[in-house]
Design a protein around this motif. Structure first.
Motif, short mmCIF file in Angstrom:
data_model
loop_
_atom_site.label_atom_id
_atom_site.label_comp_id
_atom_site.label_asym_id
_atom_site.label_seq_id
_atom_site.Cartn_x
_atom_site.Cartn_y
_atom_site.Cartn_z
N MET A 1 0.83 -1.19 0.00
CA MET A 1 0.00 0.00 0.00
C MET A 1 0.88 1.26 0.00
SD MET A 1 -3.14 -0.86 -0.35
CE MET A 1 -3.81 0.75 -0.18
N ALA A 2 2.01 1.20 0.69
CA ALA A 2 2.89 2.37 0.75
C ALA A 2 3.43 2.72 -0.63
CB ALA A 2 4.02 2.14 1.73
N ARG A 3 3.82 1.69 -1.40
CA ARG A 3 4.34 1.96 -2.75
C ARG A 3 3.24 2.49 -3.67
NH1 ARG A 3 7.05 -3.03 -1.73
NH2 ARG A 3 5.57 -4.07 -3.10
N LEU A 4 2.06 1.92 -3.55
CA LEU A 4 0.93 2.38 -4.35
C LEU A 4 0.63 3.84 -4.02
CD1 LEU A 4 -0.98 1.20 -6.46
CD2 LEU A 4 -2.55 0.64 -4.61
N LEU A 26 1.77 4.93 -14.92
CA LEU A 26 2.15 3.59 -15.35
C LEU A 26 2.65 2.77 -14.16
CD1 LEU A 26 2.64 1.49 -17.54
CD2 LEU A 26 4.83 2.60 -18.00
N GLN A 27 3.45 3.37 -13.31
CA GLN A 27 3.97 2.67 -12.13
C GLN A 27 2.84 2.27 -11.18
OE1 GLN A 27 7.04 1.44 -11.77
NE2 GLN A 27 7.39 2.26 -13.81
N PHE A 28 1.83 3.11 -11.06
CA PHE A 28 0.65 2.80 -10.23
C PHE A 28 0.01 1.50 -10.72
CE2 PHE A 28 -3.85 3.02 -9.14
CZ PHE A 28 -3.86 3.54 -7.86
N HIS A 29 -0.20 1.41 -12.03
CA HIS A 29 -0.85 0.22 -12.59
C HIS A 29 0.04 -1.02 -12.47
CE1 HIS A 29 -4.51 2.01 -14.23
NE2 HIS A 29 -3.79 3.10 -14.31
N LEU A 30 1.33 -0.85 -12.68
CA LEU A 30 2.25 -1.99 -12.50
C LEU A 30 2.27 -2.45 -11.05
CD1 LEU A 30 5.22 -0.87 -14.79
CD2 LEU A 30 3.69 -2.81 -15.16
N ALA A 33 -0.74 -4.61 -10.29
CA ALA A 33 -0.57 -5.97 -10.82
C ALA A 33 0.39 -6.77 -9.95
CB ALA A 33 -0.08 -5.92 -12.26
N GLN A 34 1.49 -6.15 -9.53
CA GLN A 34 2.46 -6.84 -8.68
C GLN A 34 1.87 -7.19 -7.32
OE1 GLN A 34 5.66 -3.99 -8.73
NE2 GLN A 34 6.68 -4.98 -10.44
N SER A 35 1.13 -6.27 -6.75
CA SER A 35 0.62 -6.48 -5.39
C SER A 35 -0.48 -7.53 -5.33
CB SER A 35 0.12 -5.16 -4.81
OG SER A 35 -1.01 -4.70 -5.51
N THR A 36 -1.11 -7.81 -6.45
CA THR A 36 -2.16 -8.82 -6.47
C THR A 36 -1.64 -10.18 -6.88
OG1 THR A 36 -2.78 -8.27 -8.74
CG2 THR A 36 -3.96 -7.12 -6.98
N ASP A 37 -0.33 -10.26 -7.13
CA ASP A 37 0.29 -11.51 -7.59
C ASP A 37 -0.37 -12.03 -8.86
OD1 ASP A 37 2.22 -11.62 -5.59
OD2 ASP A 37 0.83 -12.60 -4.21
N ASN A 38 -0.88 -11.10 -9.67
CA ASN A 38 -1.50 -11.46 -10.93
C ASN A 38 -0.39 -11.50 -11.99
OD1 ASN A 38 -2.92 -11.62 -13.34
ND2 ASN A 38 -4.61 -10.37 -12.58
N THR A 39 0.28 -12.63 -12.08
CA THR A 39 1.44 -12.74 -12.96
C THR A 39 1.06 -12.57 -14.44
OG1 THR A 39 1.28 -15.14 -12.95
CG2 THR A 39 2.79 -14.14 -11.37
N ALA A 79 -10.39 2.49 -2.13
CA ALA A 79 -11.18 1.25 -2.05
C ALA A 79 -10.29 0.08 -1.64
CB ALA A 79 -11.87 0.98 -3.38
N ILE A 80 -9.09 0.02 -2.20
CA ILE A 80 -8.16 -1.05 -1.83
C ILE A 80 -7.75 -0.91 -0.37
CG2 ILE A 80 -5.84 -1.98 -2.24
CD1 ILE A 80 -6.26 -1.17 -5.22
N ALA A 81 -7.44 0.31 0.05
CA ALA A 81 -7.04 0.55 1.43
C ALA A 81 -8.15 0.16 2.41
CB ALA A 81 -6.66 2.02 1.63
#
Length: 117
Positions: A1-4, A26-30, A33-39, A79-81
């Motif tokens: 959450m901190a990186r987002l 772009l980094q927000f969207h990446l 994807a990384q935080s959800t482990d959606n490879t 919403a995620i938080a």
């Protein structure tokens, strides 16, 4: 959450520097994807990164577009938080629709000019 949150803050701070804004977007969207482990999504985003940059460059054309994108990203983040996956999904769908509309531009020709006069 901190990186987002950090990417969201970079978007807020760089709203007047559209190139920096697009990179933070772009980094927000990446990060999502990384935080959800959606490879699958992460691989797809990384594979089409240059296309996403062009898309972002075109969909965020001025300060007002940047402001709207920040509002939309904030809704996703909040919403995620809050742990509300349904609200996060709804906020992301809204963001993708409005970003797509910004990319498409106006649907009607200008009212003035050689053909509109």
């Amino acid at each position: 959450m901190a990186r987002l949150h950090g990417h969201l803050e970079k978007m807020r701070l760089s709203a007047a520097d559209l190139s920096a804004f697009v990179e933070a977007d772009l980094q927000f969207h990446l990060e999502l994807a990384q935080s959800t482990d959606n490879t699958v999504l992460l691989d797809l985003l990384q594979s089409i990164r240059s296309l996403l940059r062009v898309w972002s460059d075109r969909s965020v054309q001025d300060d007002e577009h940047a402001r709207l994108a920040i509002v939309e990203h904030t809704a996703v983040y909040e919403a995620i938080a809050a742990g509300d996956s349904e609200a996060a999904a709804t906020a992301m769908v809204t963001h993708m629709r409005t970003a797509g509309a910004r990319l498409a531009g106006p649907t009607e020709p200008p009212a003035t000019g050689p053909l509109g006069s």
